[in-house]
Motif scaffolding. Structure first.
Motif, PDB file in Angstrom:
ATOM      1  N   LYS A 109     -34.490  -1.176  21.680  1.00  0.00           N
ATOM      2  CA  LYS A 109     -33.425  -1.604  22.594  1.00  0.00           C
ATOM      3  C   LYS A 109     -33.987  -1.652  24.011  1.00  0.00           C
ATOM      4  CE  LYS A 109     -28.730  -0.635  24.075  1.00  0.00           C
ATOM      5  NZ  LYS A 109     -28.584  -1.984  24.546  1.00  0.00           N
ATOM      6  N   ILE A 110     -33.725  -2.760  24.692  1.00  0.00           N
ATOM      7  CA  ILE A 110     -34.192  -2.968  26.059  1.00  0.00           C
ATOM      8  C   ILE A 110     -32.976  -3.030  26.972  1.00  0.00           C
ATOM      9  CG2 ILE A 110     -35.446  -4.517  27.624  1.00  0.00           C
ATOM     10  CD1 ILE A 110     -37.230  -3.344  25.424  1.00  0.00           C
ATOM     11  N   ASN A 111     -33.011  -2.274  28.087  1.00  0.00           N
ATOM     12  CA  ASN A 111     -31.896  -2.326  29.031  1.00  0.00           C
ATOM     13  C   ASN A 111     -32.336  -2.487  30.486  1.00  0.00           C
ATOM     14  OD1 ASN A 111     -32.775   0.270  29.709  1.00  0.00           O
ATOM     15  ND2 ASN A 111     -31.291   1.237  28.376  1.00  0.00           N
ATOM     16  N   GLU A 112     -33.647  -2.506  30.735  1.00  0.00           N
ATOM     17  CA  GLU A 112     -34.110  -2.570  32.122  1.00  0.00           C
ATOM     18  C   GLU A 112     -35.505  -3.168  32.209  1.00  0.00           C
ATOM     19  OE1 GLU A 112     -34.719   0.500  35.925  1.00  0.00           O
ATOM     20  OE2 GLU A 112     -34.084   1.291  33.988  1.00  0.00           O
ATOM     21  N   ILE A 113     -35.747  -3.852  33.323  1.00  0.00           N
ATOM     22  CA  ILE A 113     -37.078  -4.326  33.683  1.00  0.00           C
ATOM     23  C   ILE A 113     -37.484  -3.575  34.931  1.00  0.00           C
ATOM     24  CG2 ILE A 113     -38.410  -6.280  34.593  1.00  0.00           C
ATOM     25  CD1 ILE A 113     -36.531  -8.110  32.940  1.00  0.00           C
ATOM     26  N   VAL A 114     -38.697  -3.022  34.939  1.00  0.00           N
ATOM     27  CA  VAL A 114     -39.221  -2.334  36.115  1.00  0.00           C
ATOM     28  C   VAL A 114     -40.414  -3.138  36.625  1.00  0.00           C
ATOM     29  CG1 VAL A 114     -40.123  -0.187  37.075  1.00  0.00           C
ATOM     30  CG2 VAL A 114     -38.482  -0.100  35.174  1.00  0.00           C
ATOM     31  N   VAL A 115     -40.339  -3.543  37.895  1.00  0.00           N
ATOM     32  CA  VAL A 115     -41.378  -4.366  38.515  1.00  0.00           C
ATOM     33  C   VAL A 115     -42.385  -3.460  39.215  1.00  0.00           C
ATOM     34  CG1 VAL A 115     -41.839  -6.227  40.160  1.00  0.00           C
ATOM     35  CG2 VAL A 115     -39.719  -6.247  38.814  1.00  0.00           C
ATOM     36  N   HIS A 116     -43.653  -3.798  39.047  1.00  0.00           N
ATOM     37  CA  HIS A 116     -44.778  -3.040  39.606  1.00  0.00           C
ATOM     38  C   HIS A 116     -45.737  -3.990  40.309  1.00  0.00           C
ATOM     39  CE1 HIS A 116     -43.999   0.533  37.036  1.00  0.00           C
ATOM     40  NE2 HIS A 116     -43.530  -0.371  36.204  1.00  0.00           N
ATOM     41  N   CYS A 117     -46.751  -3.407  40.948  1.00  0.00           N
ATOM     42  CA  CYS A 117     -47.900  -4.170  41.420  1.00  0.00           C
ATOM     43  C   CYS A 117     -49.149  -3.457  40.946  1.00  0.00           C
ATOM     44  CB  CYS A 117     -47.897  -4.330  42.942  1.00  0.00           C
ATOM     45  SG  CYS A 117     -48.233  -2.819  43.869  1.00  0.00           S
ATOM     46  N   THR A 118     -50.251  -4.172  40.905  1.00  0.00           N
ATOM     47  CA  THR A 118     -51.513  -3.571  40.492  1.00  0.00           C
ATOM     48  C   THR A 118     -52.228  -2.873  41.648  1.00  0.00           C
ATOM     49  OG1 THR A 118     -52.706  -5.637  40.866  1.00  0.00           O
ATOM     50  CG2 THR A 118     -51.863  -5.236  38.618  1.00  0.00           C
ATOM     51  N   ALA A 119     -51.699  -3.014  42.864  1.00  0.00           N
ATOM     52  CA  ALA A 119     -52.298  -2.432  44.075  1.00  0.00           C
ATOM     53  C   ALA A 119     -53.729  -2.925  44.276  1.00  0.00           C
ATOM     54  CB  ALA A 119     -52.226  -0.908  44.054  1.00  0.00           C
ATOM     55  N   THR A 120     -53.961  -4.189  43.951  1.00  0.00           N
ATOM     56  CA  THR A 120     -55.269  -4.805  44.135  1.00  0.00           C
ATOM     57  C   THR A 120     -55.237  -5.743  45.338  1.00  0.00           C
ATOM     58  OG1 THR A 120     -54.625  -6.483  42.504  1.00  0.00           O
ATOM     59  CG2 THR A 120     -55.981  -4.652  41.707  1.00  0.00           C
ATOM     60  N   GLN A 121     -56.416  -6.014  45.885  1.00  0.00           N
ATOM     61  CA  GLN A 121     -56.565  -6.961  46.991  1.00  0.00           C
ATOM     62  C   GLN A 121     -56.238  -8.369  46.507  1.00  0.00           C
ATOM     63  OE1 GLN A 121     -57.428  -6.306  50.131  1.00  0.00           O
ATOM     64  NE2 GLN A 121     -58.190  -4.219  50.017  1.00  0.00           N
ATOM     65  N   PRO A 122     -55.831  -9.263  47.399  1.00  0.00           N
ATOM     66  CA  PRO A 122     -55.545 -10.642  46.990  1.00  0.00           C
ATOM     67  C   PRO A 122     -56.739 -11.325  46.312  1.00  0.00           C
ATOM     68  CG  PRO A 122     -54.713 -10.266  49.194  1.00  0.00           C
ATOM     69  CD  PRO A 122     -55.512  -9.040  48.811  1.00  0.00           C
ATOM     70  N   ASP A 123     -57.950 -10.956  46.681  1.00  0.00           N
ATOM     71  CA  ASP A 123     -59.138 -11.587  46.099  1.00  0.00           C
ATOM     72  C   ASP A 123     -59.761 -10.732  44.991  1.00  0.00           C
ATOM     73  OD1 ASP A 123     -60.085  -9.530  47.686  1.00  0.00           O
ATOM     74  OD2 ASP A 123     -61.625 -10.731  48.671  1.00  0.00           O
ATOM     75  N   PHE A 124     -58.980  -9.921  44.324  1.00  0.00           N
ATOM     76  CA  PHE A 124     -59.439  -9.056  43.235  1.00  0.00           C
ATOM     77  C   PHE A 124     -60.127  -9.879  42.150  1.00  0.00           C
ATOM     78  CE2 PHE A 124     -58.090  -7.143  39.068  1.00  0.00           C
ATOM     79  CZ  PHE A 124     -58.932  -6.042  39.092  1.00  0.00           C
ATOM     80  N   MET A 125     -61.342  -9.522  41.821  1.00  0.00           N
ATOM     81  CA  MET A 125     -62.140 -10.177  40.787  1.00  0.00           C
ATOM     82  C   MET A 125     -62.180 -11.701  40.954  1.00  0.00           C
ATOM     83  SD  MET A 125     -61.208  -7.901  37.387  1.00  0.00           S
ATOM     84  CE  MET A 125     -62.374  -8.809  36.351  1.00  0.00           C
ATOM     85  N   PRO A 126     -62.706 -12.180  42.106  1.00  0.00           N
ATOM     86  CA  PRO A 126     -62.737 -13.629  42.339  1.00  0.00           C
ATOM     87  C   PRO A 126     -63.508 -14.346  41.234  1.00  0.00           C
ATOM     88  CG  PRO A 126     -64.186 -12.492  43.869  1.00  0.00           C
ATOM     89  CD  PRO A 126     -63.416 -11.432  43.124  1.00  0.00           C
ATOM     90  N   GLY A 127     -62.973 -15.469  40.826  1.00  0.00           N
ATOM     91  CA  GLY A 127     -63.620 -16.268  39.789  1.00  0.00           C
ATOM     92  C   GLY A 127     -63.303 -15.823  38.375  1.00  0.00           C
ATOM     93  N   ALA A 128     -62.701 -14.645  38.227  1.00  0.00           N
ATOM     94  CA  ALA A 128     -62.358 -14.161  36.889  1.00  0.00           C
ATOM     95  C   ALA A 128     -61.085 -14.843  36.408  1.00  0.00           C
ATOM     96  CB  ALA A 128     -62.161 -12.643  36.902  1.00  0.00           C
ATOM     97  N   SER A 129     -60.946 -14.951  35.117  1.00  0.00           N
ATOM     98  CA  SER A 129     -59.731 -15.500  34.530  1.00  0.00           C
ATOM     99  C   SER A 129     -58.626 -14.445  34.561  1.00  0.00           C
ATOM    100  CB  SER A 129     -59.997 -15.908  33.081  1.00  0.00           C
ATOM    101  OG  SER A 129     -60.275 -14.733  32.310  1.00  0.00           O
ATOM    102  N   THR A 130     -57.419 -14.891  34.320  1.00  0.00           N
ATOM    103  CA  THR A 130     -56.306 -13.940  34.207  1.00  0.00           C
ATOM    104  C   THR A 130     -56.609 -12.934  33.107  1.00  0.00           C
ATOM    105  OG1 THR A 130     -54.697 -15.543  35.026  1.00  0.00           O
ATOM    106  CG2 THR A 130     -53.839 -13.710  33.727  1.00  0.00           C
ATOM    107  N   ALA A 131     -57.122 -13.399  31.984  1.00  0.00           N
ATOM    108  CA  ALA A 131     -57.454 -12.492  30.879  1.00  0.00           C
ATOM    109  C   ALA A 131     -58.479 -11.449  31.318  1.00  0.00           C
ATOM    110  CB  ALA A 131     -57.980 -13.281  29.683  1.00  0.00           C
ATOM    111  N   GLY A 132     -59.432 -11.851  32.146  1.00  0.00           N
ATOM    112  CA  GLY A 132     -60.423 -10.899  32.655  1.00  0.00           C
ATOM    113  C   GLY A 132     -59.800  -9.842  33.544  1.00  0.00           C
ATOM    114  N   ARG A 133     -58.879 -10.256  34.411  1.00  0.00           N
ATOM    115  CA  ARG A 133     -58.196  -9.298  35.290  1.00  0.00           C
ATOM    116  C   ARG A 133     -57.300  -8.359  34.475  1.00  0.00           C
ATOM    117  NH1 ARG A 133     -59.251 -13.307  39.021  1.00  0.00           N
ATOM    118  NH2 ARG A 133     -57.711 -14.846  38.381  1.00  0.00           N
ATOM    119  N   VAL A 134     -56.605  -8.913  33.488  1.00  0.00           N
ATOM    120  CA  VAL A 134     -55.760  -8.083  32.621  1.00  0.00           C
ATOM    121  C   VAL A 134     -56.635  -7.080  31.864  1.00  0.00           C
ATOM    122  CG1 VAL A 134     -54.252  -8.105  30.578  1.00  0.00           C
ATOM    123  CG2 VAL A 134     -53.899  -9.764  32.420  1.00  0.00           C
ATOM    124  N   GLY A 135     -57.791  -7.539  31.424  1.00  0.00           N
ATOM    125  CA  GLY A 135     -58.725  -6.649  30.731  1.00  0.00           C
ATOM    126  C   GLY A 135     -59.187  -5.501  31.607  1.00  0.00           C
TER     127      GLY A 135
END
Length: 181
Positions: free
Chosen positions: A3-29
């Motif tokens: 059962k789902i009743n809420e969404i909690v929004v977060h940030c990764t606390a990373t710089q805007p240029d975190f892992m430049p050139g990496a794919s989204t999958a790479g950053r998620v990894g």
């Protein structure tokens, strides 16, 4: 499915240029690596992550309880935005995140509400003494002062974001109407 009743929004606390050139999958990894190797969790704590270009990536499966808010993971979905390094909870969304992230997050929330019904939407900073996600979620959603600028105060990116947000609202209303709500 749990059962789902809420969404909690977060940030990764990373710089805007975190892992430049990496794919989204790479950053998620990399976030998963932090959570598994450093925090000793079984997986990334978030169910979804939203990259700077608006790409939405899946993290932990929705069927599993997340690891994103101490004592508030049951019944919640954790969504993290890449960015937010150096933010304060009183900052505006646009201070640390992109218009593409704004549109993607609003669309993701609308899609999740179409699937699970009306959900409480909150920020990590409502449960912990943290800046995360780096803005007040209620204000960003339009429930607080100065949430929507007057049309004459909008720049083109803001106007486009509000347009996409309204499209998501219309889609949500249409989905509810089709479901007979």
């Amino acid at each position: 499915m749990r059962k789902i009743n809420e969404i909690v929004v977060h940030c990764t606390a990373t710089q805007p240029d975190f892992m430049p050139g990496a794919s989204t999958a790479g950053r998620v990894g990399e976030v998963k690596r932090w959570h598994v190797q450093i925090n000793k969790w079984s997986d990334t704590g978030y169910h979804y992550l939203v990259d700077r270009d608006g790409t939405v990536a899946e993290g932990r499966p929705l069927e599993r309880i997340g690891a994103h808010v101490a004592r508030h993971n049951t019944g919640t979905i954790g969504i993290a935005l890449f960015g937010g390094h150096g933010s304060a909870e009183t900052d505006a969304f646009a201070d640390h995140f992109t218009p593409e992230q704004d549109a993607a997050l609003r669309t993701l929330i609308a899609d999740l509400e179409a699937r699970f019904g009306d959900l409480k939407i909150s920020g990590h900073n409502e449960y912990a003494a943290k800046a995360c996600p780096g803005f007040q979620v209620a204000r960003w959603l339009g429930h607080g002062p100065a949430a929507k600028p007057a049309p004459e105060d909008q720049d083109e990116a803001t106007a486009a974001t509000i347009y996409r947000w309204r499209l998501a609202e219309i889609r949500d209303l249409a989905m509810r109407a089709l479901a007979g709500e």
